[in-house]
Design an enzyme around this catalytic site. Sequence first.
Site, PDB file in Angstrom:
ATOM      1  N   ASP A   1       0.023  -4.209   5.951  1.00 13.16           N
ATOM      2  CA  ASP A   1      -0.793  -3.533   7.284  1.00 13.16           C
ATOM      3  C   ASP A   1      -2.518  -4.259   7.053  1.00 13.16           C
ATOM      4  O   ASP A   1      -2.941  -3.812   5.963  1.00 13.16           O
ATOM      5  CB  ASP A   1      -0.784  -2.152   7.065  1.00 13.16           C
ATOM      6  CG  ASP A   1       0.803  -1.729   7.536  1.00 13.16           C
ATOM      7  OD1 ASP A   1       1.517  -2.622   7.674  1.00 13.16           O
ATOM      8  OD2 ASP A   1       0.843  -0.468   7.598  1.00 13.16           O
TER       9      ASP A   1
ATOM     10  N   ASP B   1       5.657   4.097   4.850  1.00 11.99           N
ATOM     11  CA  ASP B   1       6.768   3.303   5.536  1.00 11.99           C
ATOM     12  C   ASP B   1       6.923   1.871   4.691  1.00 11.99           C
ATOM     13  O   ASP B   1       7.670   0.985   5.153  1.00 11.99           O
ATOM     14  CB  ASP B   1       6.399   2.935   7.076  1.00 11.99           C
ATOM     15  CG  ASP B   1       4.910   2.571   7.250  1.00 11.99           C
ATOM     16  OD1 ASP B   1       4.063   2.740   6.575  1.00 11.99           O
ATOM     17  OD2 ASP B   1       4.869   1.585   7.948  1.00 11.99           O
ATOM     18  N   HIS B   2       5.949   2.030   3.582  1.00  6.56           N
ATOM     19  CA  HIS B   2       6.199   0.630   2.862  1.00  6.56           C
ATOM     20  C   HIS B   2       6.827   1.047   1.359  1.00  6.56           C
ATOM     21  O   HIS B   2       6.753   0.075   0.801  1.00  6.56           O
ATOM     22  CB  HIS B   2       4.795   0.091   2.712  1.00  6.56           C
ATOM     23  CG  HIS B   2       4.134  -0.517   4.093  1.00  6.56           C
ATOM     24  ND1 HIS B   2       4.264  -1.641   4.485  1.00  6.56           N
ATOM     25  CD2 HIS B   2       3.866   0.316   5.229  1.00  6.56           C
ATOM     26  CE1 HIS B   2       3.758  -1.823   5.761  1.00  6.56           C
ATOM     27  NE2 HIS B   2       3.585  -0.701   6.141  1.00  6.56           N
TER      28      HIS B   2
ATOM     29  N   HIS C   1       0.846  -1.253  -0.143  1.00  5.47           N
ATOM     30  CA  HIS C   1       0.012   0.049  -0.069  1.00  5.47           C
ATOM     31  C   HIS C   1       0.825   1.274   0.101  1.00  5.47           C
ATOM     32  O   HIS C   1       1.965   1.266   0.139  1.00  5.47           O
ATOM     33  CB  HIS C   1      -0.984  -0.017   1.043  1.00  5.47           C
ATOM     34  CG  HIS C   1      -0.454  -0.065   2.568  1.00  5.47           C
ATOM     35  ND1 HIS C   1       0.503  -1.111   2.976  1.00  5.47           N
ATOM     36  CD2 HIS C   1      -0.428   1.099   3.443  1.00  5.47           C
ATOM     37  CE1 HIS C   1       0.627  -0.683   4.318  1.00  5.47           C
ATOM     38  NE2 HIS C   1       0.217   0.589   4.419  1.00  5.47           N
TER      39      HIS C   1
ATOM     40  N   HIS D   1       1.365   3.795   1.939  1.00  4.08           N
ATOM     41  CA  HIS D   1       2.060   4.440   3.196  1.00  4.08           C
ATOM     42  C   HIS D   1       3.413   4.477   2.866  1.00  4.08           C
ATOM     43  O   HIS D   1       4.193   3.609   2.592  1.00  4.08           O
ATOM     44  CB  HIS D   1       1.469   3.728   4.192  1.00  4.08           C
ATOM     45  CG  HIS D   1       0.215   4.143   4.839  1.00  4.08           C
ATOM     46  ND1 HIS D   1      -0.597   3.490   5.603  1.00  4.08           N
ATOM     47  CD2 HIS D   1      -0.607   5.358   4.352  1.00  4.08           C
ATOM     48  CE1 HIS D   1      -1.805   3.909   5.854  1.00  4.08           C
ATOM     49  NE2 HIS D   1      -1.679   5.186   5.223  1.00  4.08           N
TER      50      HIS D   1
ATOM     51  N   HIS E   1      -7.048  -2.139   5.802  1.00  2.00           N
ATOM     52  CA  HIS E   1      -6.252  -1.212   6.151  1.00  2.00           C
ATOM     53  C   HIS E   1      -6.502   0.561   5.669  1.00  2.00           C
ATOM     54  O   HIS E   1      -7.234   1.255   6.344  1.00  2.00           O
ATOM     55  CB  HIS E   1      -4.691  -1.367   5.767  1.00  2.00           C
ATOM     56  CG  HIS E   1      -3.726  -0.577   6.466  1.00  2.00           C
ATOM     57  ND1 HIS E   1      -3.763  -0.187   7.883  1.00  2.00           N
ATOM     58  CD2 HIS E   1      -2.637   0.290   5.665  1.00  2.00           C
ATOM     59  CE1 HIS E   1      -2.651   0.602   7.888  1.00  2.00           C
ATOM     60  NE2 HIS E   1      -1.982   1.044   6.683  1.00  2.00           N
TER      61      HIS E   1
ATOM     62  N   HIS F   1       6.183  -5.742  11.489  1.00  2.40           N
ATOM     63  CA  HIS F   1       5.607  -4.414  11.576  1.00  2.40           C
ATOM     64  C   HIS F   1       5.548  -4.019  12.949  1.00  2.40           C
ATOM     65  O   HIS F   1       4.241  -3.777  13.399  1.00  2.40           O
ATOM     66  CB  HIS F   1       4.359  -4.411  10.668  1.00  2.40           C
ATOM     67  CG  HIS F   1       3.956  -2.846  10.442  1.00  2.40           C
ATOM     68  ND1 HIS F   1       3.253  -2.192  11.064  1.00  2.40           N
ATOM     69  CD2 HIS F   1       4.256  -2.051   9.322  1.00  2.40           C
ATOM     70  CE1 HIS F   1       2.732  -0.868  10.614  1.00  2.40           C
ATOM     71  NE2 HIS F   1       3.460  -1.064   9.488  1.00  2.40           N
TER      72      HIS F   1
HETATM   73 ZN   LIG Z   1       3.082   0.234   7.910  1.00  2.00          ZN
HETATM   74 ZN   LIG Z   2      -0.025   1.617   6.419  1.00  5.85          ZN
END
Ligand SMILES: [Zn+2]
Ligand SMILES: [Zn+2]
Length: 304
Positions: free
Chosen positions: A208, A64-65, A60, A62, A137, A266
Amino acid sequence: MQIIFLGTGGSIPTPQRGLSAIAVKRKTELLLFDCGEGTQRQMIQARVGFHRKAKIFVTHMHGDHVLGLPGLLQTMSLLDRRKKLEIYGPQGIKAFVEAINLTVRFSLTFPVEVSEVESGLVCEEKEYTVYAAKSDHINNSLSYALEEKPRPGRFNTQKAKKLGVPAGPLWSKLQGGSSVTLPNGTKVEPERVLGPPRPGRKIVYSGDTGQSENLVKLAENADLLIHEATFDDELKERAAEDGHSTPGVAAETAKKAGVKKLVLTHISARYKDANLLLEQARKVFVNTDVAQDFMRLELPLQED
Ligand SMILES: [Zn+2]
Ligand SMILES: [Zn+2]
């Protein structure tokens, strides 16, 4: 097949944990699941290499990914990578990679092929497929399953000799699952000299997600489920609100799906010691581990 956890932290990095990235080395290929910031440096430390045939699956959009992609593309170019890189991800991944390319003037030395995907079949190769399912998510967030196709059964040399198949190229053809014609005109089908097909391996990565029935289905009978556990069970409500999981949720999914092994990842920066998470998960699903950066898992082939 080796799984290397490159980044196992949630949302922000800590001295111990980088951001989400999981490398699967399969034969000569690298399959990378998520690419959080700093992934390239983790890859250097884990000696994964930048020149392999490679695919990246982003769960996804976000940060952090996905924020590790610019740096990774840059380094691959500086190292003069030539092989194509395939990137799969939800809606937005194409515009993101295009924007990097337009605004950061590094000249790519290799083709980058970006595909926006939804739940269902993501890609199919001769020996494996990758499927996605909608995770719980954000809009378009995905979980992925890497599933190897069954391999042909074991080759029975005695049977082959009895049928008059001369050792050599005809044996390899039969071993590969093709019929052959003998010099005398007789046709031999592979089923006559091969044992039953041998199962491939299946790895599922949640990305997530909160509790997700889609994921239970996707993970059915997997050899390995890599599941996020951002918060501990005490914070179950907070986790559900944010579209995240606790060890209990991950373990229930593992149990329902009948997987062989569960690994939690995570992990929120608030847990200096992840033993609490491990204990909570093991109450429901015993064969659980908590991932650490650079942890490696070997997933051997099942023989018969
Ligand atoms: Zn994340
Ligand atoms: Zn996320």
